[in-house]
Design a protein around this motif. Structure first.
Motif, PDB file in Angstrom:
ATOM      1  N   HIS A 142     -30.701   5.729  -3.652  1.00 23.26           N
ATOM      2  CA  HIS A 142     -30.480   6.583  -4.815  1.00 23.26           C
ATOM      3  C   HIS A 142     -29.297   6.059  -5.631  1.00 23.26           C
ATOM      4  O   HIS A 142     -28.636   6.827  -6.337  1.00 23.26           O
ATOM      5  N   ALA A 143     -29.031   4.758  -5.512  1.00 21.60           N
ATOM      6  CA  ALA A 143     -27.944   4.137  -6.265  1.00 21.60           C
ATOM      7  C   ALA A 143     -28.540   3.281  -7.376  1.00 21.60           C
ATOM      8  O   ALA A 143     -29.204   2.273  -7.104  1.00 21.60           O
ATOM      9  N   ARG A 144     -28.332   3.721  -8.605  1.00 24.37           N
ATOM     10  CA  ARG A 144     -28.880   3.025  -9.773  1.00 24.37           C
ATOM     11  C   ARG A 144     -30.358   2.686  -9.548  1.00 24.37           C
ATOM     12  O   ARG A 144     -31.150   3.542  -9.206  1.00 24.37           O
ATOM     13  N   PHE A 145     -30.728   1.381  -9.726  1.00 25.27           N
ATOM     14  CA  PHE A 145     -32.143   0.996  -9.650  1.00 25.27           C
ATOM     15  C   PHE A 145     -32.437   0.118  -8.430  1.00 25.27           C
ATOM     16  O   PHE A 145     -33.344  -0.708  -8.452  1.00 25.27           O
ATOM     17  N   GLN A 146     -31.691   0.326  -7.359  1.00 26.60           N
ATOM     18  CA  GLN A 146     -31.914  -0.481  -6.153  1.00 26.60           C
ATOM     19  C   GLN A 146     -33.284  -0.215  -5.529  1.00 26.60           C
ATOM     20  O   GLN A 146     -33.853  -1.095  -4.881  1.00 26.60           O
ATOM     21  N   GLU A 147     -33.800   0.998  -5.705  1.00 22.39           N
ATOM     22  CA  GLU A 147     -35.156   1.274  -5.220  1.00 22.39           C
ATOM     23  C   GLU A 147     -36.155   0.351  -5.916  1.00 22.39           C
ATOM     24  O   GLU A 147     -37.058  -0.211  -5.281  1.00 22.39           O
ATOM     25  N   GLN A 148     -36.003   0.145  -7.223  1.00 22.78           N
ATOM     26  CA  GLN A 148     -36.909  -0.714  -7.982  1.00 22.78           C
ATOM     27  C   GLN A 148     -36.828  -2.155  -7.507  1.00 22.78           C
ATOM     28  O   GLN A 148     -37.817  -2.905  -7.585  1.00 22.78           O
ATOM     29  N   THR A 149     -35.683  -2.569  -6.990  1.00 20.65           N
ATOM     30  CA  THR A 149     -35.516  -3.959  -6.571  1.00 20.65           C
ATOM     31  C   THR A 149     -35.762  -4.175  -5.085  1.00 20.65           C
ATOM     32  O   THR A 149     -35.457  -5.247  -4.560  1.00 20.65           O
ATOM     33  N   GLY A 150     -36.320  -3.158  -4.389  1.00 24.93           N
ATOM     34  CA  GLY A 150     -36.792  -3.409  -3.036  1.00 24.93           C
ATOM     35  C   GLY A 150     -36.249  -2.549  -1.928  1.00 24.93           C
ATOM     36  O   GLY A 150     -36.676  -2.704  -0.773  1.00 24.93           O
TER      37      GLY A 150
END
Length: 366
Positions: A142-150
């Protein structure tokens, strides 16, 4: 000829790009290349978040990985156990892990700025809570867009009283959307123009076609209605397959993630939509799916040919392949601009039928 060669090279690179997680009938997790993938079970866990070179599209990029893999390891817990997860941050930025769908103490929820401060670079944070539920869940940043990057991975919590719908084979099927672009740039673009990635805009020709079919008054009224709502009737998704490459267990469509089965076996497929913003229409042509759980909760079984799964949702389905032949698991983006795919294959066949890919770390192509 050069153009064809470029396309084939890109497909080849896609075929070897990514890592896979498969939970397979107590045999551990294996990708189709035979390389074991992490399945971590028990009550004490150590996770390390860092950067990992990957190549899903023919262009080397950096992903956010857990224990050196994308997706993150599958975590197996047992209902009622006290779980302790030590998370070490090797990134240059703050990170976190959110346990999606789980009932937790507020300070263990993993949302920076809301339930805790986040995990600083070089720091370690220990999550500790009791597994009060059972079923299929997942975890992500849930930190910035780290979910989008894997940074996402599956969770399976075994019920204390045993599975209501037992199966001989059990696979986690984690769907996601990968982009070679900086997610920060995508977000900034959408804030400037929410329809930037929608290439299916209606034209003047469409308006005249509507006028012929419905009359000029109705065509104008409909166009006015959409204008007043500040919406576009063809804007089905915010970001399309033009930007996204859709993955199944961290593997591209050309990579063809595979799971095995033997004749007469019941196979449980735990579908997890770990995407950032994509909805998928899921089907297995020639094979009916019986939905037995949704978002970790058992439901009365219902048999479907297709279902739609939104971002963050989870569905457990049971399938019973009647024939010893491959079945395609097909998950198409809601706007039909792209898809993820894999194969259920008779045991021993999937290695011969188009499943040749390595780990994300080995897939970098300079």
């Amino acid at each position: 000829m050069a153009a064809v060669s470029g396309i084939l090279r890109r497909l080849f690179v896609q075929g070897i790009g990514g890592s896979a997680v498969a939970l397979a009938g107590g045999r551990g997790a294996f990708a189709a290349d035979g390389v074991p993938r992490a399945v971590l079970s028990g009550t004490q866990f150590d996770l390390e978040i860092g950067e990992l070179p990957v190549n899903f599209t023919g262009r080397p990029r950096l992903a956010t990985a857990v224990n050196g893999q994308v997706p993150a390891p599958l975590l197996r817990w047992r209902e009622g156990d006290l779980i302790s997860v030590r998370v070490r941050n090797r990134l240059p930025a703050r990170t976190s892990i959110h346990w999606h769908g789980l009932i937790l103490p507020a300070n263990m929820n993993g949302v920076p700025g809301l339930s805790f401060d986040g995990i600083d670079p070089g720091a370690t944070f220990t999550y500790e809570f009791r597994a009060q539920q059972s079923g299929t869940y997942w975890y992500h940043s849930h930190a910035r867009f780290q979910e989008q990057t894997g940074l996402y991975g599956p969770i399976v919590i075994e019920p204390a009283g045993g599975e209501r719908h037992a199966a001989e084979r059990d696979y986690a099927v984690l769907l996601s959307d990968w982009t070679d672009e900086d997610p920060e740039h995508i977000y900034a673009t959408l804030k400037r123009d929410s329809e930037y990635f929608n290439f299916a805009q209606r034209t003047v020709g469409d308006f005249f076609a509507d006028a012929r079919a419905r009359g000029l008054r109705q065509a104008l009224a409909q166009r006015r209605m959409w204008g007043q709502a500040r919406m576009d009737p063809t804007d089905l998704v915010d970001v399309s397959g033009y930007t996204y490459t859709y993955l199944m267990n961290g593997v591209t469509p050309a990579g063809n993630w595979s799971g095995e089965f033997h004749r007469g076996e019941r196979v449980k497929l735990r579908f997890i939509n770990g995407s950032s913003m994509s909805f998928f229409d899921v089907r297995i042509p020639g094979l009916a799916m019986t939905v037995v759980a949704a978002d970790g909760q058992d439901v009365e079984a219902v048999t479907v040919e297709e279902f739609r799964i939104g971002a963050g949702e989870v569905y457990d389905v049971i399938v019973e392949p009647a024939q010893l032949e491959p079945y395609t698991i097909f998950a198409q983006s809601m706007d039909a601009s792209g898809y993820a795919r894999g194969t259920l294959a008779p045991a021993g066949r999937h290695a011969r039928e188009g499943s040749s890919h390595g780990s994300a770390a080995a897939a970098v192509d300079g």
